[in-house]
Design a protein around this motif. Structure first.
Motif, short mmCIF file in Angstrom:
data_model
loop_
_atom_site.label_atom_id
_atom_site.label_comp_id
_atom_site.label_asym_id
_atom_site.label_seq_id
_atom_site.Cartn_x
_atom_site.Cartn_y
_atom_site.Cartn_z
N VAL A 22 0.81 -0.91 0.00
CA VAL A 22 -0.24 0.04 -0.14
C VAL A 22 0.68 1.60 0.19
O VAL A 22 1.79 0.97 0.77
CB VAL A 22 -0.69 -0.23 1.11
N ILE A 23 0.46 2.09 -0.85
CA ILE A 23 1.50 3.84 -0.45
C ILE A 23 0.94 4.27 0.38
O ILE A 23 -0.27 4.65 -0.02
CB ILE A 23 0.98 4.41 -2.21
N LEU A 24 1.63 4.82 0.87
CA LEU A 24 1.31 5.70 2.45
C LEU A 24 1.83 7.18 2.13
O LEU A 24 0.59 7.88 2.77
CB LEU A 24 2.06 5.09 3.61
N ALA A 25 2.53 7.11 1.49
CA ALA A 25 2.37 8.83 0.19
C ALA A 25 3.47 9.02 -0.95
O ALA A 25 4.14 8.02 -0.93
CB ALA A 25 2.91 9.45 1.20
N SER A 26 3.13 9.37 -2.09
CA SER A 26 3.51 9.44 -2.78
C SER A 26 3.81 11.01 -3.41
O SER A 26 3.08 11.93 -3.05
CB SER A 26 2.70 9.39 -4.30
N VAL A 27 5.48 11.86 -3.27
CA VAL A 27 5.62 12.85 -3.86
C VAL A 27 6.01 13.21 -4.52
O VAL A 27 7.17 12.53 -4.81
CB VAL A 27 6.72 13.98 -2.66
N VAL A 28 5.16 14.18 -5.38
CA VAL A 28 6.64 14.77 -6.68
C VAL A 28 6.50 16.04 -7.38
O VAL A 28 5.24 16.31 -7.24
CB VAL A 28 5.57 13.74 -8.10
N SER A 29 7.93 16.13 -7.05
CA SER A 29 7.85 17.46 -7.74
C SER A 29 8.43 17.79 -9.31
O SER A 29 9.29 17.41 -9.71
CB SER A 29 9.44 17.80 -7.09
N SER A 30 7.66 18.36 -10.24
CA SER A 30 7.39 18.21 -11.37
C SER A 30 8.56 19.90 -11.71
O SER A 30 8.00 21.01 -10.90
CB SER A 30 6.52 18.48 -12.37
N PHE A 118 -0.59 -2.74 -10.42
CA PHE A 118 -0.69 -3.84 -9.43
C PHE A 118 -0.37 -2.68 -7.74
O PHE A 118 -2.02 -2.85 -6.49
CB PHE A 118 0.00 -4.37 -8.97
N ILE A 119 -0.76 -1.74 -8.03
CA ILE A 119 -1.41 -0.28 -7.49
C ILE A 119 -2.47 -0.10 -7.65
O ILE A 119 -3.39 0.28 -6.07
CB ILE A 119 0.00 0.46 -6.81
N ALA A 120 -2.74 0.05 -8.44
CA ALA A 120 -4.47 0.75 -8.47
C ALA A 120 -5.07 -0.80 -8.84
O ALA A 120 -6.36 -0.99 -8.33
CB ALA A 120 -4.57 0.85 -10.53
N TYR A 121 -4.83 -1.81 -9.01
CA TYR A 121 -5.63 -3.35 -8.86
C TYR A 121 -4.85 -4.28 -8.49
O TYR A 121 -4.08 -5.19 -9.13
CB TYR A 121 -5.45 -3.97 -10.73
N PRO A 122 -4.69 -4.49 -6.94
CA PRO A 122 -3.91 -5.14 -6.20
C PRO A 122 -3.92 -6.59 -6.85
O PRO A 122 -3.09 -7.74 -6.01
CB PRO A 122 -4.74 -5.44 -4.91
N ASP A 123 -5.57 -6.58 -7.23
CA ASP A 123 -5.42 -8.85 -7.96
C ASP A 123 -4.89 -8.76 -9.25
O ASP A 123 -5.52 -9.55 -9.42
CB ASP A 123 -7.42 -8.62 -7.68
N LEU A 124 -4.78 -7.68 -9.65
CA LEU A 124 -4.24 -7.96 -11.10
C LEU A 124 -3.28 -9.31 -10.65
O LEU A 124 -2.22 -9.65 -10.02
CB LEU A 124 -3.37 -7.08 -11.52
N GLU A 125 -4.06 -10.81 -12.21
CA GLU A 125 -3.22 -11.89 -12.27
C GLU A 125 -1.81 -11.77 -13.44
O GLU A 125 -2.76 -11.39 -14.03
CB GLU A 125 -4.19 -12.53 -11.66
N VAL A 303 7.98 3.06 -7.78
CA VAL A 303 9.97 2.73 -7.42
C VAL A 303 9.41 1.33 -5.75
O VAL A 303 9.52 0.79 -5.77
CB VAL A 303 10.38 3.56 -7.55
N ALA A 304 9.36 2.71 -5.14
CA ALA A 304 8.58 2.05 -3.73
C ALA A 304 7.97 0.63 -3.96
O ALA A 304 8.55 -0.26 -3.54
CB ALA A 304 8.25 3.47 -2.84
N PHE A 305 6.69 0.49 -4.70
CA PHE A 305 5.87 -0.84 -5.11
C PHE A 305 6.68 -2.19 -5.15
O PHE A 305 6.75 -3.02 -4.96
CB PHE A 305 4.52 -0.23 -5.14
N LEU A 306 6.93 -1.50 -5.80
CA LEU A 306 8.15 -3.06 -7.09
C LEU A 306 9.62 -2.94 -6.02
O LEU A 306 9.82 -4.15 -5.89
CB LEU A 306 9.20 -2.26 -8.12
N GLY A 307 10.25 -2.73 -5.37
CA GLY A 307 11.24 -2.04 -4.34
C GLY A 307 10.93 -3.21 -3.57
O GLY A 307 10.86 -4.71 -2.90
N GLU A 308 9.66 -2.69 -3.06
CA GLU A 308 9.22 -3.76 -2.18
C GLU A 308 8.41 -5.42 -2.05
O GLU A 308 9.01 -6.53 -1.82
CB GLU A 308 7.40 -3.10 -1.40
N ARG A 309 8.24 -5.91 -3.66
CA ARG A 309 7.63 -6.58 -4.06
C ARG A 309 9.17 -7.59 -4.14
O ARG A 309 9.09 -9.02 -4.24
CB ARG A 309 7.30 -5.85 -5.59
#
Ligand code: KG4
Ligand code: ZN
Length: 332
Positions: A22-30, A118-125, A303-309
């Motif tokens: 689960v993404i707890l926080a996501s900060v983007v500075s463009s 997978f962040i948007a669709y955790p059940d994606l197979e 990046v955080a999600f894939l690293g954790e995976r």
């Protein structure tokens, strides 16, 4: 597990925290500064990352309510992207990992885009197909598992995002091109100008967008003055249609060829509404998924999600190589 993700491959300075998927926080500075140059200036991008990285990482920790001591790993994009920009993020991550004593992972930016779904669709197979459309890439992947990818086809020249960016420059609309062309196209007649759609009728899963850009340039040169108002909307809508139609038609071909019934869209161009609508309208026998726009364009969450995976699912396969590779090629 808790992982900090850092993304600095191009002109977004981004950080996010992933905990148990689960993404707890996501900060983007463009980095808006590039718009004055009509495109990303590599040296400026590195300098801006250096200016903002600490603040962006701190903000992601603050918003998550966690401290550095809570981290199990730090993941940073190591390619593909701009050399100096990537180096800024990876060096920062390495320093932080050394200071906190946690593991540091080098993430493939393209793989991270794919996994944003997978962040948007955790059940994606698995397996699923992925149309990966960004500023530097236009590819269709078969995805069979973590680390198991098969490239079905890609562009011979420009990427779809590049076609949007170059088109916007020709039309004098600014940068980045995708969102401004999308906005200009609203209410326009997409059949007003017959722009070329390379490989539309061929059986090969491949793309080419450089002819399209030249065709727009020639079209504009023939006009007495640059298009404005309704005629600008018509040109933008026709140009956008030429890009998204060919993307969707090749994705359909990939579905038919593989028999895989789930297709996801990823990368900055996946934020495009017309692409999303057309894909769902054309691929009627197939589930078409796409993340919300902030997870399509560059971000630290993927990046955080894939690293954790990797940390959780496949510790033996962990991407420990932190060498920065500007032209890194994803392989399975
Ligand atoms: O994934 P991304 O943020 O960065 C790269 O990895 O390249 O993709 C950036 C690209 C740019 O070319 C930008 O014009 C395009 O994505 N883009 C869009 C839209 N938003 C961003 N293209 C079409 N429609 C959009 N709404
Ligand atoms: Zn990207």
């Amino acid at each position: 597990m808790t992982v900090l993700g850092i993304e600095t491959s191009c002109d977004e300075t981004a950080a996010a925290i992933s905990r148990d998927g689960v993404i707890l926080a996501s900060v983007v500075s463009s980095q808006g500064i590039h718009s004055r140059y009509g495109g990303v200036v590599p040296e400026v991008a590195s300098r801006e990352h250096e200016r903002f990285l600490t603040r962006v990482v701190q903000a992601s920790l603050n918003r998550s309510g966690i401290t550095l001591e809570d981290l199990d790993g730090i993941a940073a994009t190591r390619g593909p992207g701009l050399m100096g920009a990537l180096l800024t993020g990876v060096s920062f991550a390495q320093g932080l990992a050394r200071g906190t004593g946690v593991i540091c992972l080098g993430i493939d930016h393209i793989e991270a885009h794919i996994f944003a779904n997978f962040i948007a669709y955790p059940d994606l197979e698995f397996p699923f197909l992925c149309l990966l459309v960004s500023g530097g890439h236009t590819q269709i992947w078969r995805v069979d598992g973590l680390g198991r990818y098969d490239l079905l086809g890609e562009t011979r020249d420009d990427a779809a995002g590049e076609a949007f960016d170059k088109g916007a420059r020709i039309l004098g609309l600014g940068f980045p091109g995708g969102p401004v062309i999308e906005r200009a196209a609203r209410g326009g007649n997409e059949d007003a100008v017959d722009f070329p759609q390379a490989f539309l009728t061929s059986n090969a899963i491949e793309f080419s967008f450089s002819g399209l850009k030249t065709s727009l340039l020639n079209y504009v040169k023939k006009l007495e003055s640059p298009p404005k108002g309704d005629s600008l909307s018509d040109v933008a809508a026709s140009y956008q249609k030429a890009i998204v139609s060919v993307l969707v038609s090749k994705l359909k071909q990939a579905v038919e060829r593989t028999g895989i019934q789930v297709a996801v869209i990823a990368g900055g161009v996946a934020a495009n509404e017309q692409l999303r609508i057309l894909a769902r309208n054309v691929l009627t026998d197939c589930a078409v998924l796409y993340p919300p726009a902030p997870l399509c364009t560059d971000n630290g969450a993927m990046v955080a999600f894939l690293g954790e995976r990797y940390l959780e699912e496949s510790p033996g396969e962990m991407p420990l190589d932190l060498t920065v590779v500007p032209n890194l090629r994803l392989s399975g």
